[in-house]
Write an enzyme that holds these catalytic residues in place. Structure first.
Site, mmCIF file in Angstrom:
data_model
loop_
_atom_site.group_PDB
_atom_site.id
_atom_site.type_symbol
_atom_site.label_atom_id
_atom_site.label_comp_id
_atom_site.label_asym_id
_atom_site.label_seq_id
_atom_site.Cartn_x
_atom_site.Cartn_y
_atom_site.Cartn_z
ATOM 1 C CE LYS A 181 -28.435 51.274 32.124
ATOM 2 N NZ LYS A 181 -28.296 49.941 31.535
ATOM 3 C CB SER A 234 -26.227 55.846 21.146
ATOM 4 O OG SER A 234 -27.290 56.021 22.053
ATOM 5 C CB THR A 235 -24.791 60.783 19.394
ATOM 6 O OG1 THR A 235 -23.361 60.614 19.326
ATOM 7 C CG2 THR A 235 -25.110 62.246 19.265
ATOM 8 C CD GLU A 236 -31.661 57.259 19.441
ATOM 9 O OE1 GLU A 236 -30.848 56.408 19.007
ATOM 10 O OE2 GLU A 236 -32.875 57.067 19.549
ATOM 11 N N GLY A 238 -27.247 60.215 24.634
ATOM 12 C CA GLY A 238 -26.524 61.345 25.224
ATOM 13 C C GLY A 238 -27.361 62.611 25.177
ATOM 14 C CD GLU A 255 -16.467 57.875 24.691
ATOM 15 O OE1 GLU A 255 -16.869 58.125 23.532
ATOM 16 O OE2 GLU A 255 -16.167 56.745 25.083
ATOM 17 C CB CYS A 289 -16.992 55.229 20.765
ATOM 18 S SG CYS A 289 -15.694 55.133 21.989
ATOM 19 C CD GLU A 386 -20.895 55.301 16.883
ATOM 20 O OE1 GLU A 386 -21.975 55.513 17.466
ATOM 21 O OE2 GLU A 386 -19.796 55.343 17.456
HETATM 22 P P1 NAI Z 1 -27.317 53.143 24.137
HETATM 23 O O1 NAI Z 1 -26.736 54.487 24.096
HETATM 24 O O2 NAI Z 1 -28.779 52.993 23.993
HETATM 25 O O3 NAI Z 1 -26.922 52.416 25.504
HETATM 26 C C1 NAI Z 1 -25.862 52.787 26.331
HETATM 27 C C2 NAI Z 1 -26.288 52.698 27.786
HETATM 28 O O4 NAI Z 1 -27.311 53.664 28.048
HETATM 29 C C3 NAI Z 1 -26.877 51.365 28.196
HETATM 30 O O5 NAI Z 1 -26.454 51.063 29.498
HETATM 31 C C4 NAI Z 1 -28.375 51.630 28.153
HETATM 32 O O6 NAI Z 1 -29.116 50.773 28.991
HETATM 33 C C5 NAI Z 1 -28.448 53.039 28.650
HETATM 34 N N1 NAI Z 1 -29.638 53.788 28.244
HETATM 35 C C6 NAI Z 1 -30.476 53.541 27.200
HETATM 36 N N2 NAI Z 1 -31.463 54.466 27.159
HETATM 37 C C7 NAI Z 1 -31.245 55.299 28.186
HETATM 38 C C8 NAI Z 1 -31.914 56.461 28.672
HETATM 39 N N3 NAI Z 1 -32.987 56.959 28.071
HETATM 40 N N4 NAI Z 1 -31.418 57.089 29.751
HETATM 41 C C9 NAI Z 1 -30.316 56.625 30.354
HETATM 42 N N5 NAI Z 1 -29.653 55.538 29.961
HETATM 43 C C10 NAI Z 1 -30.103 54.874 28.886
HETATM 44 O O7 NAI Z 1 -26.595 52.284 23.057
HETATM 45 P P2 NAI Z 1 -27.145 50.909 22.422
HETATM 46 O O8 NAI Z 1 -28.604 50.935 22.200
HETATM 47 O O9 NAI Z 1 -26.649 49.853 23.262
HETATM 48 O O10 NAI Z 1 -26.457 50.941 21.008
HETATM 49 C C11 NAI Z 1 -27.057 51.633 19.914
HETATM 50 C C12 NAI Z 1 -26.036 52.330 19.075
HETATM 51 O O11 NAI Z 1 -25.366 53.284 19.874
HETATM 52 C C13 NAI Z 1 -24.917 51.464 18.565
HETATM 53 O O12 NAI Z 1 -25.228 50.825 17.396
HETATM 54 C C14 NAI Z 1 -23.830 52.447 18.362
HETATM 55 O O13 NAI Z 1 -23.984 53.090 17.149
HETATM 56 C C15 NAI Z 1 -24.049 53.419 19.463
HETATM 57 N N6 NAI Z 1 -23.181 53.147 20.619
HETATM 58 C C16 NAI Z 1 -22.089 53.914 20.770
HETATM 59 C C17 NAI Z 1 -21.252 53.671 21.816
HETATM 60 C C18 NAI Z 1 -20.039 54.464 22.005
HETATM 61 O O14 NAI Z 1 -19.212 54.139 22.836
HETATM 62 N N7 NAI Z 1 -19.894 55.549 21.299
HETATM 63 C C19 NAI Z 1 -21.461 52.578 22.743
HETATM 64 C C20 NAI Z 1 -22.671 51.855 22.529
HETATM 65 C C21 NAI Z 1 -23.473 52.146 21.479
#
Ligand code: NAI
Length: 783
Positions: A181, A234-236, A238, A255, A289, A386
């Site tokens: 996805k 995001s850690t959240e 995760g 990650e 990240c 972050e």
């Molecule tokens: P996110 O963690 O919500 O999204 C990442 C992926 O997870 C996307 O494909 C999303 O559709 C999917 N996802 C969302 N909710 C889910 C769930 N409950 N179960 C399974 N998959 C789910 O990150 P988002 O909202 O795009 O960004 C928010 C913040 O997260 C950013 O501002 C940043 O701080 C952090 N982030 C960190 C990343 C990293 O590589 N460490 C990458 C992206 C965001």
């Protein structure tokens, strides 16, 4: 002299979108479904719509998992060479179409073409080449492992195609099939990649791509047909994934976020460090990240360094990401912009100084200028959260220990940069930093051969390198485990009685904390009955408070981690020797508790197991990778820290030794809950440990209720990992669920038993991998 605009042509990318009618279905079983419920994919640099994409449903995920399941045996049967050829074909095609991919990525994400062209695409191709190699060598190099099966993979929007490559290449190399996805903001390159799969001869069902938002992610996470989950984001989220998949038996790698320190010592090449910082925090608009978002600069050079930095910031170019001369492109979405603005405003409100070069932001799209914040306290939101944007927070330090302390003052542990011309200082500081990657005099380097991943709340598991391959394989020893525990747990011990009451028998084994026998905090004990039902002793009823004391003692025993592996091995041999001297006594105790006729055999096996892990202590070496940069990357296996261990009920001595010995062999300290039904083998060990040169606090033993104590271990904020192997499926699920809050590593046996006598099941590198995490240190070499 000003440079004129140098725009990259979007003709080919627009033609591809047109050809697809700017509308996409899902890619399942090598076929495109009809477009369903649609959502728009937007160019964040202009706000223009690029295409409509399908919001996948739970039924779509079902179909994709079914296709992946059906395809997996065939993909596996293709053999290493067969899979290597397909991965090689993908790599070649990615190179051939690199320009189209780079432009499409820039259109979809807003990152500059300079980065997509020069960083993302070359790394993507390299990833497929490298993993074609692992597929080819799999039978030889990973003969004790098999593919996991069907893998669910969820990625974010910051490196859409690169994250796809990081996920799909190792999964396919190992013989898995995938349900992938992409992030909802940036799915287009994944959809173009589906075309590449077909061209490269990827068999139907091996790669399935489902677009959509978090709901698709949730459906993947909870799907019973999926054997492993790999997530970047995001850690959240995760944490949510850890909770939702607890007890499901799915393998998991996460990650997550970071707040990585960028440390500049006074003797650093300051100009080079400024360039490193530009690559570190303004690469991809800071939406990285492992971005070096916290500058820690030595006080003596602070003013000079910040002056150079501001001057460099003034020269950064911001504008159309398709312009080849731009350094900074657009943020992925207005949502991100609002988030960043909010955090920067909070710094202003707290009286921090915010520096932004005078640059004109384009009228349309989402933009944020490069930003430097000084004067923030270490506890400020901008110093801890972050930000995921082009925002650097600068602080100063006086001494190297202070730099390390500040560097580690975060819940994260993804990466760090160390800048100094003094190699001794660099190599002194690198091991002290709690992070999965350390770059010395360089920044944001990545390569397929080098593992990438975090410590602490930055997640677990590694991507890239040999260690990344293990994430997509299952040790054959896991398959060999019997379906049910070898021995049913005994009936729970009788209700605890206050120690010293007239009903308690004389000999009550205490707890073992910090090298001393300690009365349980609650002063309660529990009766232990022998195989014949007779009361044979009492043991202390450990409580939350006792665990806390034990964890504190374990944390103090840092000398063990610093001790040489040779020394640790010596202590394990010594424990074996002292155990052997009292072998008969231990055998008699095991026989009395369990009624087994094999008690002597268990003692002998325990002694041999101590030798086994002593042998391993100084042989679990890391690797020196030679990535394409002018450097080496030293991958070191570091201990996790403090591990909480819940031992099996059966084989009370051997089970205990089999888990404790590998953990301490690698330098961890442990808090152990021994067999609940037969804890006396562990309490009898106190004297053996006392006389074996084991430093106080390395092994702490808390007897009592496995369920209650496991719960305390899993929720304790200062424990790095929890292992549970007592055959309780619910207990193991609970440990996984509760570990989510602090993102502890877990290793649980579930309801399946393990033959503790079998080295194949209880030994090997797979166990050591649970006791360690890999740190990759990038060092310039031969430059
Ligand atoms: P996110 O963690 O919500 O999204 C990442 C992926 O997870 C996307 O494909 C999303 O559709 C999917 N996802 C969302 N909710 C889910 C769930 N409950 N179960 C399974 N998959 C789910 O990150 P988002 O909202 O795009 O960004 C928010 C913040 O997260 C950013 O501002 C940043 O701080 C952090 N982030 C960190 C990343 C990293 O590589 N460490 C990458 C992206 C965001």
């Amino acid at each position: 002299m000003e440079y004129g605009p140098a725009p990259e042509s979007t003709k080919e990318a627009q033609a591809w979108l047109e050809q697809r009618g700017r509308q996409f279905g899902l890619f399942i079983n090598n076929e495109w479904s009809e477009a369903g419920e649609l959502f728009a994919s937007i160019n964040p640099a202009s706000g223009a719509k690029l295409a409509d994409l399908t919001q996948g449903s739970a039924a779509d995920v079902d179909r994709a998992v079914a296709a992946a399941r059906a395809a997996q045996p065939g993909w596996q049967a293709l053999g290493g060479h067969g899979r290597a050829k397909v991965l090689y074909a993908i790599a070649r095609l990615m190179q051939k179409h690199a320009r189209l991919f780079a432009v499409l990525e820039t259109l979809d994400n807003g990152k500059t073409i300079r980065e997509t062209r020069d960083v993302d695409l070359p790394l993507v191709a390299r990833h497929f080449y490298y993993h074609a190699g692992w597929a080819q060598l799999q039978a030889e190099e990973f003969s004790d492992y098999r593919a996991v099966g069907v893998v669910g993979q969820i990625v974010p929007w910051n490196f859409p195609l690169l994250m796809l490559a990081w996920k799909i290449a190792p999964a396919l190399a190992a013989g898995n099939t995938v349900v992938f996805k992409p992030a909802e903001f940036t799915s287009l390159t994944a959809l173009l990649f589906a075309d590449i799969c077909v061209q490269a001869g990827v068999p139907a069902g091996v790669v399935n791509i489902i677009t959509g938002d978090g709901r698709v992610g949730e459906a993947i996470v909870k799907h019973e047909g999926i054997d492993k989950l790999a997530f970047t984001g995001s850690t959240e989220v995760g944490r949510l994934i850890r909770e939702a998949s607890a007890g499901s038996g799915k393998k998991l790698s996460l990650e997550l976020g970071g707040k990585s320190p960028f440390i500049v010592f006074e003797d650093a090449d300051l100009d080079a460090a400024v360039e490193g910082l530009v690559d570190s925090i303004w690469f991809n608009q800071g939406q990285v990240c492992c971005a070096g978002s916290r500058l820690l600069v030595q006080e003596s050079v602070q003013d000079k360094f910040l002056a150079k930095l501001r001057a460099r910031m003034d020269k950064l170019t911001l504008g159309s990401p398709l312009d080849k001369s731009m350094d900074i492109g657009a943020l992925v979405d207005p949502v991100q912009k609002q988030r960043i603005e909010g955090l920067v405003q909070s710094a202003r409100d707290e009286g921090c100084t915010v520096y932004q070069p005078a640059c004109e932001l384009p009228a349309d799209g989402s933009w944020f200028p490069p930003t430097l914040i000084t004067g923030a306290s270490t506890a400020a939101a901008v110093a801890q959260a972050e930000i995921f944007g082009p925002v650097l927070v600068a602080m100063s330090f006086r001494t190297p220990p202070e730099a390390v302390q500040l560097a580690n003052n975060t819940v994260y542990g993804l990466a760090a940069c160390v800048w100094t011309e003094n190699i001794s200082l660099a190599l002194d500081v690198a091991p002290a930093i709690k992070a999965g990657v350390v770059w010395i005099n360089t920044a944001n380097q990545f390569d397929a051969a080098c593992g990438f991943g975090g410590y602490r709340e930055s997640g677990y598991g590694r991507e890239g390198g040999r260690e990344g391959m293990y994430e997509y394989m299952t040790a054959l020893s896991e398959d060999a485990r019997p379906a049910a525990p070898l021995l049913e747990p005994k009936a729970k011990a009788k209700a605890a009685v206050p120690a010293g009451s007239p009903f308690a028998i004389d000999r009550t084994a205490k707890l073992y904390i910090g090298g001393k026998q300690a009365r349980p905090d609650g002063a309660y004990s529990r009766a232990i009955h022998g195989a014949d039902g007779a009361l044979i002793a009492e043991v202390g009823e450990g409580s939350r408070k006792d665990i806390r004391n034990a964890v504190e003692a374990a944390h103090k025993a840092t000398g063990w981690t610093k001790a040489t592996a040779h020394n640790r091995a010596q202590v394990l041999y010594y424990i074996a020797e002292n155990l052997a001297a009292r072998g008969e006594e231990f055998a008699a105790r095991i026989a009395a508790m369990t009624g087994t006729k094999n008690a002597e055999k268990e003692v002998q096996a325990s002694i041999e197991r101590l030798f086994y892990w002593a042998a391993w202590a100084d042989k679990y070496d890391g690797l020196a990778h030679q990535p394409p940069m002018h450097g080496i990357t030293v991958a070191l296996n570091e201990p996790l820290g403090v591990i909480g261990i819940v031992c099996p009920n059966e084989s009370p001595l051997l089970g205990f030794i089999s888990l404790v010995a590998p953990a301490i062999a690698l330098g961890n300290r442990v808090v152990v809950v021994p067999s609940e039904a037969h804890p006396l083998s562990a309490t009898d060990l106190y004297q053996v440990l006392d006389t074996s040169d084991l430093p106080a606090g390395v092994v702490n033993i808390i007897t009592g209720s496995a369920d209650e104590l496991a719960r305390t271990l899993a929720t304790h904020g200062d424990i790095d990992a929890v292992w549970r192997h007592d055959g309780s499926a619910e207990g193991c699920a609970e440990v996984e669920r509760l570990s989510a809050s602090s993102l502890k590593r877990t290793w649980v046996g579930g309801a399946k038993g393990r033959d503790w006598y079998s080295t194949a099941q209880a030994g090997g590198r797979a166990v050591l991998a649970h006791a360690s995490q890999v740190k990759n240190i990038w060092i310039p070499y031969g430059v």
